[in-house]
Each structure stands twice: as structure tokens, then as C-alpha cells.
Design a protein around this motif. Sequence first.
Motif, PDB file in Angstrom:
ATOM      1  N   MET A  25       0.839  -1.204   0.000  1.00  0.00           N
ATOM      2  CA  MET A  25       0.000   0.000   0.000  1.00  0.00           C
ATOM      3  C   MET A  25       0.876   1.258   0.000  1.00  0.00           C
ATOM      4  N   GLU A  36      -7.243   1.511  -5.047  1.00  0.00           N
ATOM      5  CA  GLU A  36      -8.619   0.995  -5.078  1.00  0.00           C
ATOM      6  C   GLU A  36      -8.648  -0.432  -5.605  1.00  0.00           C
ATOM      7  N   ARG A  39      -7.283  -2.808  -2.930  1.00  0.00           N
ATOM      8  CA  ARG A  39      -8.245  -3.062  -1.856  1.00  0.00           C
ATOM      9  C   ARG A  39      -9.290  -4.085  -2.288  1.00  0.00           C
ATOM     10  N   SER A  42      -7.597  -7.484  -2.331  1.00  0.00           N
ATOM     11  CA  SER A  42      -7.348  -7.964  -0.969  1.00  0.00           C
ATOM     12  C   SER A  42      -8.634  -8.448  -0.319  1.00  0.00           C
ATOM     13  N   GLU A  43      -9.726  -7.687  -0.468  1.00  0.00           N
ATOM     14  CA  GLU A  43     -11.003  -8.095   0.123  1.00  0.00           C
ATOM     15  C   GLU A  43     -11.477  -9.421  -0.458  1.00  0.00           C
TER      16      GLU A  43
END
Length: 601
Positions: A25, A36, A39, A42-43
Motif C-alpha cells: 500500500m 482501489e 483493496r 485484498s477483500e
Amino acid sequence: MPVAAKVNAAHPVSPEVKLAGERLMALLAGDAKAIESLRAQSESRMTLRSLSCSKNMIVGRFESVEAVKRLSLDATCFQEQDAELLKFYGIRIIGVLLSKPPLRALEPAGPITPLPRGKLSHINTGAMARDAGVGVLFDGSNQGVVVKVPGATPIAQLPQVGSVSQPGTSVSPNGRVVVLNPMGQGPVFFEAETGHRIWSLGSRGGPRLLAWLPEVAGFVIAGVDGNAMLADGLNGSFEPHPLSIKNSSFAAHIPGSPARLLMGTAREFVLAEHVRSEQGIRASALKQYVIATGPGVTSGNPVPMRTGQLVVYASMRDIGWLDLDSGASGTWRSSPRFGIPFAKLDESRIMFDSSDPGGMSLNPWSFDITNETVAPIDLGGQRGLIVDIGDRVGFLRRGNDAWFGDQVTTGEAQPLDKAVAEFELKRQLARLQMLSDQSSGTSADLARSAAGNSSVGGAPLPPMPGLANVAADAEVHMVGVYEGARAQGPSSGHPKRDVRILARATGRPIVLALAAYEPVNWIVVNNGARISAVLLSGYHPSTVTGIGDVPVLRIGSAYAYSAGSPEYSRLRQVVTQYTGTREIRSFQGSYSGAEFSVGGR
């Protein structure tokens, strides 16, 4: 709170995974679109982690995190999922670093100059970035340091990861990533600027880096199952390369756009083009090649020449070539005068070493592949052995000290075939003289010896004289060290150190080939072995005791302590010149050796 979030909160990721995510990051700071995307990726992976490790359990929406902690979820599953997350973050970090500009600007090295050791005990091996002024240097104790080149100003110290092997050790073209191949482990990646560990493949069985693909933020690994693996640094994937030839173990980055990679086995290659699409890195085959004659590539990687028109490579003791336009291939016969390895001087010249007929010294020469001529190089004295530094133009030489450069002064050129023929003639005359000095036979006997020492139709020459009384079925055992383990007297300068050789009984006679860089007192303890001869080689004078009246032949200055090294190939070549067709049964090596055992039934 979503069920997946509860599971991950109850069983959080390891500190290593958390740190890797934060590091990635930070590298993407300022790029809102990339952050973005990260993220979202990763989610998705965290949701997969939760579902995979709780699939046999029912977790209600109103369950508390503490309640989920009390469930008997498989801890091993979370460890495996964390390893996958580490792989994802590691490949992504490498991809981001590959996309950055050079860590230090690429500068000409100029004429050969000494490399300061700094905190290293000495400089043993090294690798250089192709497009940046960055290198990594190691000593024999596997201490490594990232340096600016030329000059060798330290940038970062690397943590020790075990015994580092030269094949697979590399610096990315922009100098921002270092990859090491510890013995018995998979590749370990480090950030060059800080020395921080990025990611380790963690596999056993010989995986190693094949090539960098910085144009598409990727790289290729030689896999443990024979397939090459393609890593995509933008989406974190690590999949079999779609064009991999089974057991691909050699590769070369071919200049030009789009990114091209020549990869394959010793004799079969595919030229693959790599471009980036929305789905990731797309590879397509441009051409396939088969090296029809000769042994093909036997060590190192093919080296692009003439701006990618062809590649040259080590082919046993000679230099092979493959034309990427026509598909033609062949071999320049350079042995026995000129040896392997070689270094690239420019797009049409390489440097290799020439030995004198007695094999006692090595001298650098330039080989012009266009004109097929060789010319002596003046380096201002003996400057050690050539060390493979990767794709950068230039050369690193290492002896008691180390030197680096990319400009040379050459003497008068002559055809390669003429230089090799003259060398063979001188060597044959030297052998005849030795035979004449040692033999008490008749003129007819000498004539027959002369006839037997001729090279007809390119056939290999018989062994050097000196082993005439050794049985043809004798087995050869080689032992090599950089230095001994126990010093005699003061430790300054070049102290002679003891190395013990326990020679055990075998069904055949034994020839010992003992080699070292520093002076060694070889102590042979004979436990029933029939030792017929000892071949002694080393950069500094060594002695041997405990062998009685067994003949000792000094065969030059070659030495090696690692079977996968260029020095080993050179030492084996010299030993074979003396032993001929006798079987080399074993090789043992260690940087600092104390005791070795050879023979035994």
C-alpha cells in the motif's frame, strides 16, 4: 458484521502478511486507482480465506467474534491461506518495483578497476543489473551487500539465507530487486534499496529465476515439476507459462519491443512475445528452434548478441550460437585453448580466457563473433577468473581481489581456428618433449608416442604424460576448497592450512585430484586405498603428505569448491587432460575444508 469478516477477525492474518500488505500500500501511495484495485483484490482474497477455512462450520450472522474463536477451525488452513496471501503481496510488490525507474543510473564501468571489499572478507561472486548502476556482491561466507557500480559504494546489507548458489542469483534490470537461490531452497526476493525480504517461493527441488520481464512487470521461474512459471506483478498471479517447454532450464531476454523471451532446454527453444492485456500477461509464440548439432546449451544462459539477432552460449568446452532470424545454429571450436565461462564486452565481442600449453596460467582474449577473430587483452597483469554477472555488458574477475570493467585494450587479431591450431601444435610438442625426457625407449617407441598424440579429425587428444603407469580403470576422486580450516602459524597473508583426506579401499586404483585457492597442506590418511597418483592444483603453492612414493603432478592453478560453478568446469577440464578416459567418480568441495573421505566399496 459479515460472516467472512468475523472469521478473519477471530483468526487474523500473520504479522508477515499484514506487513506485506502495508508495504504494498505504501509503494502505491499517490496512485488512487491502483490503491482501489488493491483493496478490491485484498477483500476478495480475504473472503476466500474465510470461506475456505470455515466451510465445514456454520457461522451465524449474530455470532460474536469471541464465539467464532471457540469454534474448532483448522489452523493449518489459515496458515496455507496466509502463504497464498504472502505470495500475492510479494509478487505484487516485485511488480511495482520492476515498474519503477533505475535505482541508480547506468554508468560505464570503464577500464578494469579494483572493487573494494568493504565489510566482506573478500569478493567471491556477484551479479549486476542490466540497465542500472547496481550490483550485489558476496563473499565465501555468504555475506551479501548491494552496491552502486562502478565504485562499489554500499547501498544495503542483505540478510544471510544460507549457502547461496550462483545460478539464479540476479538483480532486476532496474536494480531494485535482488533474487538469491539458497542451496536446497526456492528463490528469495529482496528489495535492493533497503535489503528487506520481499517474498520466498519456499519450494525445494531446484526452482530458480529464469528471466525478468520488466516491460510487463513480470518474471519467469523454472518450476520444480519441469514447467516454467509466469508471475504477473500487477494481478499477483503465479501460473504455468502457457508456452513453457517441458524442463525449461535456460532463458534469455531478447532486446526489442514487445518483450521477448527465448526459453527452453539444452536443444529446444521457443521465442515468446509478452504483452499486457486486461486479463494479465498474454504470451504468444513467434518461433521455435531446435539445435541440430552439438550438445546445445550446457551451462549459464544464452547471451543475446548483435542486438538480439542471435545468441551465443557455452556448449561443453566450446562456444555455440543460434541465429534467431534463420534458425541456423553451430559451434565455434574454441577449446582446448580458450575456456568457459565468457563475458559479454559489446554486441559483437565476448571475453574468454586462454591457457598456455602447460596449463599453468590464464590470459584474457577478445573474440569477435562477426569476423571470427581473437585478440589478446591487456588487463595490466593477472586478474583472476571470470565471474558470471548476468545480463550486464562488462566483466567481473576474481582472484585474491576482485576487479570490474567494461572497456578493454586489445592486441593484434588473428583467426580463431588458427589460434586454436597453433595451441594444439605447441601442446603436442610439449608432450613429445616430456615423453622424450621421461622415456628410455627407442626412437621407434617415441615415434609411436608421437603418432598417438596427434589429433585427427578433431578427435580429443590423449591424456598428458605422467599417468602412463596408472591403470586405465583407475577411478578419479576430486576434492576442492578455497582454503583449509586449521591454520599453521600466523593468520596474516596466505597461511598454509591443513586439509585431511581419508582414502578408503576400493576395487580399483585411485587418482586423487586436490585443488585449492589458498595454500593447503593436504594430509592423506590411507585406509587401504591403492593410490596411484596425486594431481595437485591451486592458485597458491600447496603440498601433500602421507602418500609415500606416490607420484605428484602439479597441473596448474585451477581450483573449485562448488560443483555448479564455472571454476568447477575449468578444473574438471584440466583434470581430464591428465586422466583421459578414466572415470571421475566423485567431487567434494567446501569453502573452508577440514576433512573429506573418498573411496570405499
